[in-house]
Design a protein around this motif. Structure first.
Motif, PDB file in Angstrom:
ATOM      1  N   SER A 172     -53.677  -0.743  13.150  1.00 21.92           N
ATOM      2  CA  SER A 172     -53.385   0.434  12.342  1.00 21.92           C
ATOM      3  C   SER A 172     -53.839   1.706  13.057  1.00 21.92           C
ATOM      4  CB  SER A 172     -54.067   0.317  10.976  1.00 21.92           C
ATOM      5  OG  SER A 172     -53.867   1.476  10.200  1.00 21.92           O
ATOM      6  N   ILE A 173     -55.032   1.676  13.632  1.00 20.09           N
ATOM      7  CA  ILE A 173     -55.550   2.837  14.361  1.00 20.09           C
ATOM      8  C   ILE A 173     -54.622   3.200  15.512  1.00 20.09           C
ATOM      9  CG2 ILE A 173     -57.443   3.684  15.813  1.00 20.09           C
ATOM     10  CD1 ILE A 173     -59.295   1.796  14.170  1.00 20.09           C
ATOM     11  N   MET A 174     -54.200   2.197  16.262  1.00 18.69           N
ATOM     12  CA  MET A 174     -53.417   2.452  17.473  1.00 18.69           C
ATOM     13  C   MET A 174     -52.009   2.966  17.179  1.00 18.69           C
ATOM     14  SD  MET A 174     -55.374   2.141  20.005  1.00 18.69           S
ATOM     15  CE  MET A 174     -54.134   2.234  21.306  1.00 18.69           C
ATOM     16  N   ARG A 175     -51.408   2.512  16.089  1.00 17.50           N
ATOM     17  CA  ARG A 175     -50.021   2.910  15.832  1.00 17.50           C
ATOM     18  C   ARG A 175     -49.912   4.204  15.025  1.00 17.50           C
ATOM     19  NH1 ARG A 175     -50.082  -1.662  12.181  1.00 17.50           N
ATOM     20  NH2 ARG A 175     -50.161  -0.955  10.013  1.00 17.50           N
ATOM     21  N   ASN A 176     -51.011   4.642  14.419  1.00 17.06           N
ATOM     22  CA  ASN A 176     -50.933   5.788  13.525  1.00 17.06           C
ATOM     23  C   ASN A 176     -51.442   7.071  14.170  1.00 17.06           C
ATOM     24  OD1 ASN A 176     -49.807   4.514  11.252  1.00 17.06           O
ATOM     25  ND2 ASN A 176     -51.796   3.691  10.652  1.00 17.06           N
ATOM     26  N   CYS A 177     -50.985   8.194  13.608  1.00 21.51           N
ATOM     27  CA  CYS A 177     -51.401   9.504  14.086  1.00 21.51           C
ATOM     28  C   CYS A 177     -52.786   9.843  13.527  1.00 21.51           C
ATOM     29  CB  CYS A 177     -50.386  10.566  13.672  1.00 21.51           C
ATOM     30  SG  CYS A 177     -50.253  10.776  11.879  1.00 21.51           S
ATOM     31  N   ASP A 178     -53.345  10.950  13.992  1.00 19.65           N
ATOM     32  CA  ASP A 178     -54.691  11.352  13.565  1.00 19.65           C
ATOM     33  C   ASP A 178     -54.765  11.554  12.057  1.00 19.65           C
ATOM     34  OD1 ASP A 178     -55.400  11.314  16.223  1.00 19.65           O
ATOM     35  OD2 ASP A 178     -55.200  13.479  16.495  1.00 19.65           O
ATOM     36  N   TYR A 179     -53.728  12.136  11.471  1.00 19.04           N
ATOM     37  CA  TYR A 179     -53.717  12.389  10.025  1.00 19.04           C
ATOM     38  C   TYR A 179     -53.842  11.086   9.245  1.00 19.04           C
ATOM     39  CZ  TYR A 179     -51.599  13.216   5.421  1.00 19.04           C
ATOM     40  OH  TYR A 179     -51.338  13.244   4.070  1.00 19.04           O
ATOM     41  N   VAL A 180     -53.047  10.084   9.582  1.00 18.98           N
ATOM     42  CA  VAL A 180     -53.059   8.810   8.854  1.00 18.98           C
ATOM     43  C   VAL A 180     -54.395   8.109   9.042  1.00 18.98           C
ATOM     44  CG1 VAL A 180     -51.960   6.545   8.626  1.00 18.98           C
ATOM     45  CG2 VAL A 180     -50.546   8.579   8.976  1.00 18.98           C
ATOM     46  N   ASN A 181     -54.938   8.145  10.248  1.00 19.37           N
ATOM     47  CA  ASN A 181     -56.250   7.533  10.480  1.00 19.37           C
ATOM     48  C   ASN A 181     -57.352   8.281   9.736  1.00 19.37           C
ATOM     49  OD1 ASN A 181     -55.416   5.392  12.122  1.00 19.37           O
ATOM     50  ND2 ASN A 181     -55.430   6.663  13.962  1.00 19.37           N
ATOM     51  N   ALA A 182     -57.224   9.594   9.625  1.00 22.46           N
ATOM     52  CA  ALA A 182     -58.202  10.385   8.870  1.00 22.46           C
ATOM     53  C   ALA A 182     -58.133  10.026   7.385  1.00 22.46           C
ATOM     54  CB  ALA A 182     -57.946  11.875   9.068  1.00 22.46           C
ATOM     55  N   VAL A 183     -56.918   9.862   6.859  1.00 18.61           N
ATOM     56  CA  VAL A 183     -56.746   9.461   5.462  1.00 18.61           C
ATOM     57  C   VAL A 183     -57.403   8.107   5.220  1.00 18.61           C
ATOM     58  CG1 VAL A 183     -55.066   8.729   3.705  1.00 18.61           C
ATOM     59  CG2 VAL A 183     -54.671  10.818   5.014  1.00 18.61           C
ATOM     60  N   LEU A 184     -57.181   7.155   6.142  1.00 16.32           N
ATOM     61  CA  LEU A 184     -57.767   5.822   5.988  1.00 16.32           C
ATOM     62  C   LEU A 184     -59.293   5.893   6.010  1.00 16.32           C
ATOM     63  CD1 LEU A 184     -57.550   2.750   5.791  1.00 16.32           C
ATOM     64  CD2 LEU A 184     -57.297   2.667   8.279  1.00 16.32           C
ATOM     65  N   PHE A 185     -59.855   6.683   6.919  1.00 13.69           N
ATOM     66  CA  PHE A 185     -61.313   6.817   6.965  1.00 13.69           C
ATOM     67  C   PHE A 185     -61.857   7.406   5.661  1.00 13.69           C
ATOM     68  CE2 PHE A 185     -65.036   9.519   7.746  1.00 13.69           C
ATOM     69  CZ  PHE A 185     -65.945   8.550   8.146  1.00 13.69           C
ATOM     70  N   LEU A 186     -61.220   8.450   5.139  1.00 16.79           N
ATOM     71  CA  LEU A 186     -61.670   9.067   3.890  1.00 16.79           C
ATOM     72  C   LEU A 186     -61.501   8.104   2.708  1.00 16.79           C
ATOM     73  CD1 LEU A 186     -60.222  12.643   4.433  1.00 16.79           C
ATOM     74  CD2 LEU A 186     -62.648  12.013   4.393  1.00 16.79           C
ATOM     75  N   HIS A 187     -60.405   7.362   2.711  1.00 16.06           N
ATOM     76  CA  HIS A 187     -60.160   6.336   1.692  1.00 16.06           C
ATOM     77  C   HIS A 187     -61.345   5.370   1.643  1.00 16.06           C
ATOM     78  CE1 HIS A 187     -57.245   3.205  -0.140  1.00 16.06           C
ATOM     79  NE2 HIS A 187     -58.391   2.575   0.021  1.00 16.06           N
ATOM     80  N   GLU A 188     -61.715   4.839   2.813  1.00 20.10           N
ATOM     81  CA  GLU A 188     -62.795   3.853   2.856  1.00 20.10           C
ATOM     82  C   GLU A 188     -64.158   4.507   2.599  1.00 20.10           C
ATOM     83  OE1 GLU A 188     -61.914   0.910   2.705  1.00 20.10           O
ATOM     84  OE2 GLU A 188     -59.839   1.125   3.380  1.00 20.10           O
ATOM     85  N   ALA A 189     -64.351   5.729   3.065  1.00 20.34           N
ATOM     86  CA  ALA A 189     -65.614   6.439   2.807  1.00 20.34           C
ATOM     87  C   ALA A 189     -65.796   6.696   1.315  1.00 20.34           C
ATOM     88  CB  ALA A 189     -65.652   7.751   3.585  1.00 20.34           C
ATOM     89  N   SER A 190     -64.690   6.933   0.612  1.00 18.70           N
ATOM     90  CA  SER A 190     -64.797   7.141  -0.845  1.00 18.70           C
ATOM     91  C   SER A 190     -65.204   5.844  -1.546  1.00 18.70           C
ATOM     92  CB  SER A 190     -63.485   7.691  -1.418  1.00 18.70           C
ATOM     93  OG  SER A 190     -62.493   6.686  -1.545  1.00 18.70           O
TER      94      SER A 190
END
Length: 248
Positions: A172-190
């Motif tokens: 997921s990290i490798m195929r996605n852009c910075d925005y999508v990876n940032a969303v995923l990080f914030l999702h999990e941080a929440s």
């Protein structure tokens, strides 16, 4: 047998937030150096996405703290889109701001570890998760307790909870852009710092449109939905500041 993780590397330190990355045996081979960057391909991707996520989170936190959200057009638009709030009121702002404050407090007072994994057996579509331990689990098997910002009798308070590390899937990290990876990080941080929930397909968004995959998510559910916070924070930040950032 539990996964072993290797190679802890510091990623970001923004406003007191410290984020480190570690790799499972299966994912570490994807982190080979690229060009002259010896950090590795996956680390390079995360070094772009996670500081972006932290910048967005701190910006949105400051807008709520300063009482600007009700007058920010993009704040109201993003709240309507992701929280199903069609007329943003102070009560809504308080509920959203509390979760965001918990995320900021958690990230700023704990060293957050992102563990990159290759795949989750039996769950091929899972791109991220946060581990948790039952309070009755023997001490030697528990994750370290973190300080969790919460509410007691209507007032902010601290309490220790057992929450594990943020996990993000290497593919997921490798195929996605910075925005999508940032969303995923914030999702999990929440999940980790604000105990948000997931609501299946109706709570997840389509990557290239931002729309929820299925209908039926209520406002009450959206206000505790992890994906809603990841998308709201990133979209509010990017659109309010007219940033030219790819979103898929």
């Amino acid at each position: 047998m539990p996964k072993l993780y290797f190679g802890q590397t510091g990623l970001a330190e923004t406003n007191g937030a410290q984020v480190h990355v570690r790799y499972s045996y299966g994912s570490i081979f994807h982190n080979l150096p690229c060009n002259m960057n010896f950090d590795g391909q996956v680390t390079t991707k995360l070094n772009n996405a996670i500081p972006l996520a932290l910048q967005a989170l701190n910006y949105v936190h400051d807008r709520f703290t300063g009482g600007h959200v009700l007058s920010d057009p993009e704040g109201k638009y993003s709240a309507e889109r992701y929280f199903k709030i069609y007329e943003l009121q102070e009560d809504h702002c308080w509920k959203i701001a509390l979760v965001i404050k918990m995320m900021v407090a958690g990230l700023n007072t704990n060293r957050t570890v992102v563990k990159v994994f290759r795949g989750l057996k039996g769950h091929p579509t899972v791109n991220g998760y946060v581990t948790s331990r039952n309070i009755n689990t023997p001490k030697k098997h528990r994750n370290h307790a973190i300080h969790h910002f919460t509410k007691k009798d209507g007032n902010p308070a601290w309490r220790p909870v057992n929450k594990g590390d943020v996990h993000m899937k290497v593919a997921s990290i490798m195929r996605n852009c910075d925005y999508v990876n940032a969303v995923l990080f914030l999702h999990e941080a929440s999940h980790k710092y604000a105990s948000t929930a997931d609501f299946g397909e109706k709570g997840y968004t389509v990557k290239n449109t931002g729309a929820y995959r299925e209908g039926g998510l209520t406002t009450e559910q959206a206000l505790i939905n992890a994906e809603s916070y990841g998308k709201f924070i990133m979209d509010y930040y990017i659109k309010q500041n007219s940033l030219n950032i790819a979103i898929w």
